[in-house]
Design a protein around this motif. Structure first.
Motif, short mmCIF file in Angstrom:
data_model
loop_
_atom_site.label_atom_id
_atom_site.label_comp_id
_atom_site.label_asym_id
_atom_site.label_seq_id
_atom_site.Cartn_x
_atom_site.Cartn_y
_atom_site.Cartn_z
N ASP A 1 76.73 33.25 46.43
CA ASP A 1 76.26 32.97 45.08
C ASP A 1 74.75 32.77 45.07
O ASP A 1 74.07 32.84 46.10
N GLY A 2 74.22 32.50 43.87
CA GLY A 2 72.78 32.35 43.74
C GLY A 2 72.22 31.16 44.49
O GLY A 2 71.07 31.19 44.94
N VAL A 3 73.02 30.11 44.62
CA VAL A 3 72.56 28.93 45.35
C VAL A 3 72.35 29.26 46.83
O VAL A 3 71.32 28.92 47.42
N GLU A 4 73.33 29.93 47.43
CA GLU A 4 73.21 30.28 48.85
C GLU A 4 72.08 31.29 49.06
O GLU A 4 71.33 31.20 50.04
N ALA A 5 71.94 32.24 48.13
CA ALA A 5 70.84 33.20 48.24
C ALA A 5 69.50 32.47 48.13
O ALA A 5 68.55 32.78 48.87
N THR A 6 69.43 31.51 47.23
CA THR A 6 68.21 30.70 47.08
C THR A 6 67.90 29.97 48.37
O THR A 6 66.75 29.93 48.83
N ARG A 7 68.93 29.37 48.97
CA ARG A 7 68.74 28.62 50.21
C ARG A 7 68.18 29.52 51.31
O ARG A 7 67.24 29.14 52.03
N ARG A 8 68.73 30.72 51.43
CA ARG A 8 68.27 31.62 52.50
C ARG A 8 66.85 32.10 52.26
O ARG A 8 66.04 32.20 53.19
N ILE A 9 66.53 32.40 51.01
CA ILE A 9 65.17 32.87 50.69
C ILE A 9 64.16 31.74 50.87
O ILE A 9 63.08 31.94 51.42
N ALA A 10 64.53 30.54 50.41
CA ALA A 10 63.63 29.40 50.54
C ALA A 10 63.42 29.03 52.01
O ALA A 10 62.30 28.69 52.42
N THR A 11 64.48 29.12 52.80
CA THR A 11 64.38 28.80 54.22
C THR A 11 63.47 29.79 54.94
O THR A 11 62.67 29.42 55.80
N ALA A 12 63.59 31.07 54.55
CA ALA A 12 62.75 32.11 55.17
C ALA A 12 61.33 32.10 54.62
O ALA A 12 60.44 32.73 55.18
N ARG A 13 61.13 31.39 53.51
CA ARG A 13 59.82 31.29 52.86
C ARG A 13 59.26 32.66 52.50
O ARG A 13 58.05 32.90 52.61
N GLY B 1 66.42 24.65 47.28
CA GLY B 1 65.02 25.04 47.39
C GLY B 1 64.44 25.76 46.19
O GLY B 1 63.33 26.30 46.27
N ALA B 2 65.17 25.80 45.07
CA ALA B 2 64.65 26.47 43.88
C ALA B 2 63.37 25.79 43.41
O ALA B 2 63.29 24.56 43.36
N THR B 3 62.39 26.59 43.04
CA THR B 3 61.12 26.05 42.56
C THR B 3 61.24 25.60 41.11
O THR B 3 60.60 24.64 40.69
N GLY B 4 62.06 26.31 40.33
CA GLY B 4 62.25 25.95 38.92
C GLY B 4 63.65 26.33 38.46
O GLY B 4 64.38 27.03 39.17
N TYR B 5 64.01 25.86 37.27
CA TYR B 5 65.37 26.09 36.75
C TYR B 5 65.27 26.29 35.24
O TYR B 5 64.98 25.36 34.50
N LEU B 6 65.48 27.53 34.80
CA LEU B 6 65.41 27.86 33.38
C LEU B 6 66.76 28.34 32.87
O LEU B 6 67.51 28.99 33.59
N LEU B 7 67.02 28.05 31.60
CA LEU B 7 68.22 28.56 30.95
C LEU B 7 67.86 29.86 30.22
O LEU B 7 66.73 30.04 29.76
N LYS B 8 68.83 30.76 30.12
CA LYS B 8 68.56 32.06 29.53
C LYS B 8 68.28 31.99 28.03
O LYS B 8 67.86 32.98 27.43
N ALA B 9 68.47 30.82 27.44
CA ALA B 9 68.19 30.65 26.01
C ALA B 9 66.70 30.43 25.75
O ALA B 9 66.27 30.40 24.59
N GLU B 10 65.90 30.28 26.81
CA GLU B 10 64.47 30.03 26.63
C GLU B 10 63.77 31.21 25.96
O GLU B 10 64.19 32.36 26.10
N ARG B 11 62.69 30.93 25.27
CA ARG B 11 61.89 31.98 24.64
C ARG B 11 61.14 32.77 25.71
O ARG B 11 60.84 32.24 26.79
N PRO B 12 60.82 34.03 25.44
CA PRO B 12 60.09 34.84 26.42
C PRO B 12 58.81 34.17 26.91
O PRO B 12 58.48 34.23 28.10
N GLU B 13 58.08 33.53 26.00
CA GLU B 13 56.82 32.89 26.39
C GLU B 13 57.04 31.81 27.44
O GLU B 13 56.22 31.62 28.34
N GLU B 14 58.16 31.09 27.30
CA GLU B 14 58.48 30.04 28.26
C GLU B 14 58.82 30.65 29.62
O GLU B 14 58.47 30.11 30.67
N LEU B 15 59.52 31.78 29.59
CA LEU B 15 59.86 32.46 30.84
C LEU B 15 58.60 32.96 31.54
O LEU B 15 58.45 32.77 32.76
N PHE B 16 57.69 33.57 30.80
CA PHE B 16 56.45 34.08 31.39
C PHE B 16 55.67 32.93 32.04
O PHE B 16 55.16 33.06 33.16
N ALA B 17 55.57 31.82 31.33
CA ALA B 17 54.82 30.67 31.85
C ALA B 17 55.49 30.11 33.10
O ALA B 17 54.81 29.73 34.07
#
Length: 209
Positions: free
Chosen positions: A66-78, A101-117
């Motif tokens: 899942d995304g959590v395990e993928a995040t862990r592997r990517i974060a561990t490998a830096r 190790g996720a740097t941030g956590y956004l919901l898909k309901a966010e506005r595009p401007e928030e995603l870009f930022a």
């Protein structure tokens, strides 16, 4: 494309979602999508090969890790910063992603401007949380919830589906005795004495995945 552009790898198991994000991000100056992944394993592989600045990661990815395990592997490998972009906002999902190790956590309901930022912030290693997610994190810090292990969360999830001990044991490839042991610990941590009570508290405290 500007050499200083933030390089993005998309990871979502739905092709239509990836296409939408590709179209959205493709029109934003200073952001370049360098790859797409439809699974957690593919995201880990592409992150290592493409070394993007940010991986935009969904949590539920169908079969495979899942995304959590993928995040862990990517974060561990830096190899990249991981910015979660998902519809899931339970305490369990948020906690697991951040601990992975996720740097941030956004919901898909966010506005595009928030995603870009958030993408630009993640590329610099800065954290961005959707307001509802930030509220949950703060509430959890003010009123700590019981900490359940991964296995206890698995069993709690099976329990919420109405499964008995034997079926839970079969589903998780463990013995009934092990299930009973975990249930005892779950009851103790949640301050309940019954299966129904455990499920009720888990739903109230948004512990279920």
């Amino acid at each position: 494309m500007n050499a200083a552009a933030v390089r993005i790898l998309l990871c979502d198991d739905h092709a239509v979602v990836r296409a939408g994000l590709l179209a959205l991000l493709g029109g934003e100056p200073g952001i370049e999508v360098v790859g797409e992944a439809g699974s957690g394993e593919e995201a880990v592989t592409l992150a290592a090969r493409l070394t993007p600045d940010v991986v935009l990661m969904d949590l539920q990815l169908g079969q495979g890790i899942d995304g959590v395990e993928a995040t862990r592997r990517i974060a561990t490998a830096r190899t990249a910063h991981v910015l979660v972009l998902t519809t899931y906002d339970t305490d369990a999902d948020i906690t697991r992603a951040i601990e992975a190790g996720a740097t941030g956590y956004l919901l898909k309901a966010e506005r595009p401007e928030e995603l870009f930022a958030a993408i630009r912030a993640a590329a610099q290693g800065r954290t961005t949380l959707s307001p509802p997610v930030a509220d949950r994190v703060m509430a959890r810090m003010r009123h700590p919830r019981p900490t359940l292990t991964e296995r206890e969360l698995d069993i709690l999830g099976q329990l919420s589906g109405g499964l008995g001990n034997r079926d839970i044991a079969r589903a998780l490839f463990i013995s009934e005795a092990t299930v009973k042991t975990h249930l005892g610990r779950i009851y103790e941590k949640l301050g309940v004495e019954t299966r129904a009570g455990a499920v009720a508290v888990a739903k109230e405290q948004r512990l279920l995945r």
